[in-house]
Design an enzyme around this catalytic site. Structure first.
Site, PDB file in Angstrom:
ATOM      1  N   PHE A 135       3.941  -1.493  -8.550  1.00 40.50           N
ATOM      2  CA  PHE A 135       2.853  -0.629  -9.016  1.00 40.50           C
ATOM      3  C   PHE A 135       3.446   0.780  -9.160  1.00 40.50           C
ATOM      4  O   PHE A 135       4.172   1.236  -8.279  1.00 40.50           O
ATOM      5  CB  PHE A 135       1.701  -0.647  -8.009  1.00 40.50           C
ATOM      6  CG  PHE A 135       0.491   0.075  -8.512  1.00 40.50           C
ATOM      7  CD1 PHE A 135      -0.367  -0.517  -9.420  1.00 40.50           C
ATOM      8  CD2 PHE A 135       0.229   1.371  -8.102  1.00 40.50           C
ATOM      9  CE1 PHE A 135      -1.474   0.162  -9.896  1.00 40.50           C
ATOM     10  CE2 PHE A 135      -0.878   2.059  -8.584  1.00 40.50           C
ATOM     11  CZ  PHE A 135      -1.727   1.450  -9.482  1.00 40.50           C
ATOM     12  N   ASP A 207       4.448  -2.776   0.911  1.00 38.99           N
ATOM     13  CA  ASP A 207       3.169  -2.327   0.356  1.00 38.99           C
ATOM     14  C   ASP A 207       2.274  -3.566   0.289  1.00 38.99           C
ATOM     15  O   ASP A 207       2.490  -4.471  -0.538  1.00 38.99           O
ATOM     16  CB  ASP A 207       3.380  -1.733  -1.042  1.00 38.99           C
ATOM     17  CG  ASP A 207       2.064  -1.322  -1.701  1.00 38.99           C
ATOM     18  OD1 ASP A 207       1.001  -1.804  -1.275  1.00 38.99           O
ATOM     19  OD2 ASP A 207       2.110  -0.535  -2.665  1.00 38.99           O
ATOM     20  N   TYR A 232      -9.589  -1.024  -0.177  1.00 39.08           N
ATOM     21  CA  TYR A 232     -10.672  -1.271  -1.151  1.00 39.08           C
ATOM     22  C   TYR A 232     -10.525  -2.566  -1.945  1.00 39.08           C
ATOM     23  O   TYR A 232     -11.418  -2.908  -2.706  1.00 39.08           O
ATOM     24  CB  TYR A 232     -10.802  -0.091  -2.126  1.00 39.08           C
ATOM     25  CG  TYR A 232      -9.499   0.338  -2.790  1.00 39.08           C
ATOM     26  CD1 TYR A 232      -8.925  -0.394  -3.814  1.00 39.08           C
ATOM     27  CD2 TYR A 232      -8.843   1.489  -2.372  1.00 39.08           C
ATOM     28  CE1 TYR A 232      -7.733   0.002  -4.399  1.00 39.08           C
ATOM     29  CE2 TYR A 232      -7.653   1.897  -2.953  1.00 39.08           C
ATOM     30  CZ  TYR A 232      -7.102   1.151  -3.970  1.00 39.08           C
ATOM     31  OH  TYR A 232      -5.925   1.543  -4.538  1.00 39.08           O
ATOM     32  N   LYS A 233      -9.421  -3.303  -1.752  1.00 37.65           N
ATOM     33  CA  LYS A 233      -9.270  -4.553  -2.514  1.00 37.65           C
ATOM     34  C   LYS A 233      -9.855  -5.712  -1.696  1.00 37.65           C
ATOM     35  O   LYS A 233     -11.063  -5.873  -1.627  1.00 37.65           O
ATOM     36  CB  LYS A 233      -7.797  -4.773  -2.862  1.00 37.65           C
ATOM     37  CG  LYS A 233      -7.198  -3.713  -3.785  1.00 37.65           C
ATOM     38  CD  LYS A 233      -5.748  -4.054  -4.101  1.00 37.65           C
ATOM     39  CE  LYS A 233      -5.003  -2.908  -4.773  1.00 37.65           C
ATOM     40  NZ  LYS A 233      -5.429  -2.670  -6.158  1.00 37.65           N
ATOM     41  N   ARG A 381      -6.288 -10.611 -15.607  1.00 39.29           N
ATOM     42  CA  ARG A 381      -6.114 -10.895 -14.175  1.00 39.29           C
ATOM     43  C   ARG A 381      -7.425 -11.387 -13.587  1.00 39.29           C
ATOM     44  O   ARG A 381      -8.481 -10.806 -13.832  1.00 39.29           O
ATOM     45  CB  ARG A 381      -5.737  -9.629 -13.406  1.00 39.29           C
ATOM     46  CG  ARG A 381      -4.352  -9.165 -13.533  1.00 39.29           C
ATOM     47  CD  ARG A 381      -3.987  -8.135 -12.440  1.00 39.29           C
ATOM     48  NE  ARG A 381      -5.074  -7.240 -12.052  1.00 39.29           N
ATOM     49  CZ  ARG A 381      -4.984  -6.361 -11.066  1.00 39.29           C
ATOM     50  NH1 ARG A 381      -3.878  -6.262 -10.350  1.00 39.29           N
ATOM     51  NH2 ARG A 381      -5.997  -5.566 -10.766  1.00 39.29           N
TER      52      ARG A 381
HETATM   53  C1  LIG Z   1       0.675  -2.376  -4.964  1.00 36.74           C
HETATM   54  C2  LIG Z   1      -0.170  -1.158  -5.084  1.00 36.74           C
HETATM   55  N1  LIG Z   1       0.178  -0.029  -4.422  1.00 36.74           N
HETATM   56  C3  LIG Z   1      -0.584   1.082  -4.498  1.00 36.74           C
HETATM   57  C4  LIG Z   1      -1.729   1.104  -5.267  1.00 36.74           C
HETATM   58  C5  LIG Z   1      -2.615   2.303  -5.416  1.00 36.74           C
HETATM   59  O1  LIG Z   1      -2.449   3.299  -4.515  1.00 36.74           O
HETATM   60  P1  LIG Z   1      -3.719   4.207  -4.122  1.00 36.74           P
HETATM   61  O2  LIG Z   1      -4.575   3.351  -3.241  1.00 36.74           O
HETATM   62  O3  LIG Z   1      -3.133   5.381  -3.479  1.00 36.74           O
HETATM   63  O4  LIG Z   1      -4.435   4.527  -5.400  1.00 36.74           O
HETATM   64  C6  LIG Z   1      -2.116  -0.046  -5.954  1.00 36.74           C
HETATM   65  C7  LIG Z   1      -3.356  -0.017  -6.774  1.00 36.74           C
HETATM   66  O5  LIG Z   1      -3.794  -0.946  -7.359  1.00 36.74           O
HETATM   67  C8  LIG Z   1      -1.320  -1.179  -5.868  1.00 36.74           C
HETATM   68  O6  LIG Z   1      -1.663  -2.287  -6.537  1.00 36.74           O
END
Ligand SMILES: Cc1ncc(COP(=O)(O)O)c(C=O)c1O
Length: 422
Positions: A135, A207, A232-233, A381
């Site tokens: 990402f 991550d 939030y996911k 997706r």
């Molecule tokens: C793998 C990954 N890392 C980080 C993020 C986003 O970071 P943040 O929560 O700071 O917007 C996402 C957002 O979809 C993501 O998929």
């Protein structure tokens, strides 16, 4: 539905969905969520659905705790402890013993904190490894940390990691990867990658945005050094919910946080001029935490009560496997390619389909009550949260997709016009 589907094939798929849903031990968990009638929600890998416990918890946080308790609620309602309490609750889903996870800030900020602190734990090593398919924020932050600390970033695909580690392993300070590819849903081998990086003397930072609440992670068991992820996911903590950072206990004493805020001080209310970090994972706190958001996330996590991550994983694989079968049967010859691995060991909790009109198709589906999303340029997706998605939902989604494409709905110019958030 008027689509020309082979009746026996469809019947067979419908019977399978019904049998799988009837036997599903997690089926009742859907009641823990508020989902609009008639909607198939397959975007929980972007924004989780609303858990039923959240509105009441927020109302209580606002009216009673804030409105009546006022500032006394920092003690009375233990607001001060919320980042650690919620961190531990997230840690339980990640195989992390208490005292190693702190909730707060965004994933992006936590990536910055984790990568910087990791590089400081490995002085003399000048390489940060990250995934070229990561990402974007992960790569941006790695670049920025490298600029700040005078290090070098190398973007190395997971398949090329062994070669890179063989050639330059002794220079690697930290490798930051995601177990699940956010576009294709491919699942990487966390254990093997963690071991390879650590064998080279580097630290492993994961991550976990697409893994937390979606599959068993076993941070302690794998000996992971650091991890970050969002709320939030799959955790359904709400839009912009607090993220988290995991710092393995063995690294905490030397963990040199780049953002030395007063909440991470050993004596925050001593208000000293000099910074002394708190002894444990408390040093991963920064400034005043967003209490209302933490209360929402804490309530959202109760949706996992009594549920094992192995059960969640089993159902998720059943759902994604069944979705792929539906796509093979119903979308055959209509221009779609399944890009998510069919091998369950290599599949996260989503299915991605490639189609040149992905954007318009996702919008056509939304107009039909099936919410997925797209990733540029050509991926549809479909995220699967095993807590509230059924096999029937999978079949409904694929049938609508077939009907939308067969009717040419994606050619509607209004659906091809880009919105801000895709
Ligand atoms: C793998 C990954 N890392 C980080 C993020 C986003 O970071 P943040 O929560 O700071 O917007 C996402 C957002 O979809 C993501 O998929």
């Amino acid at each position: 539905m008027t689509v020309s589907e082979s009746a026996p094939a469809l019947e067979e798929l419908a019977e399978r969905a019904s049998a799988l849903d009837t036997a599903d031990p997690l089926a009742t968990l859907r009641q823990r969520f508020v989902l609009p009638d008639g909607i198939v929600y397959l975007d929980g890998n972007s924004l989780g659905a609303l858990p039923a416990a959240v509105p009441g918890a927020l109302a209580d946080g606002v009216h009673r705790q804030w409105g009546v308790g006022l500032i006394g609620s920092w003690n009375e309602h233990q607001w001060w402890q919320a980042p650690l309490r919620v961190g531990d609750a997230i840690g339980r889903l990640l195989g992390a013993a208490p005292g190693q996870t702190v909730a707060g800030d965004s994933t992006t900020v936590q990536l910055f904190n984790g990568l910087t602190a990791a590089a400081r734990l490995r002085p003399g090593r000048r390489l940060l490894l990250t995934d070229p398919g990561h990402f974007p924020t992960d790569g941006y932050i790695a670049d920025s940390v490298a600029r700040l600390l005078g290090l070098e970033v190398r973007r190395v695909a997971v398949d090329d990691l062994p070669r890179c580690l063989a050639e330059r392993g002794d220079e690697v300070a930290v490798a930051g990867y995601s177990p699940v590819d956010y576009r294709t849903g491919e699942l990487h081998d966390m254990a093997a990658i963690t071991r390879a990086v650590q064998d080279a003397g580097g630290l492993m930072l994961w991550d976990l945005c697409h893994a937390t609440g979606a599959l068993p992670v076993r941070l302690d068991k794998l000996g992971v050094d650091l991890a970050v992820g969002c709320g939030y996911k799959f955790l359904s903590g709400g839009p912009g919910a607090p993220a988290f950072i995991y710092v393995a206990r063995r690294h905490q004493a030397a963990f040199d946080h780049p953002l030395t805020g007063w909440n991470g001080h050993a004596d925050p209310f001593g208000l000293n001029g000099d910074y002394t970090p708190a002894p444990g994972v408390e040093r991963a706190r920064i400034g005043t935490p967003p209490i209302l958001s933490l209360l929402a996330l804490e309530a959202a996590l109760t949706a996992f009560e009594g549920v094992g991550m192995e059960q969640v994983r089993a159902k998720s694989l059943s759902l994604t496997g069944y979705f792929i079968d539906c796509a093979d049967t119903l979308l055959n010859g209509l221009g779609f390619t399944v890009v998510t691995p069919r091998d369950p060991h290599r599949r996260g909790s989503q299915v991605a389909l490639r189609h040149p009109d992905a954007y318009a198709l996702v919008r056509a589906l939304a107009a039909r009550g099936v919410i997925g999303d797209m990733r540029t340029p050509d991926l549809l997706r479909f995220g699967v949260n095993a807590l509230y998605v059924s096999h029937r939902d999978m079949l409904t989604a694929v049938r609508h997709l077939r009907e939308a494409v067969t009717r040419g709905e994606h050619r509607d110019p209004r659906l091809r016009q880009r919105a801000t958030v895709t």
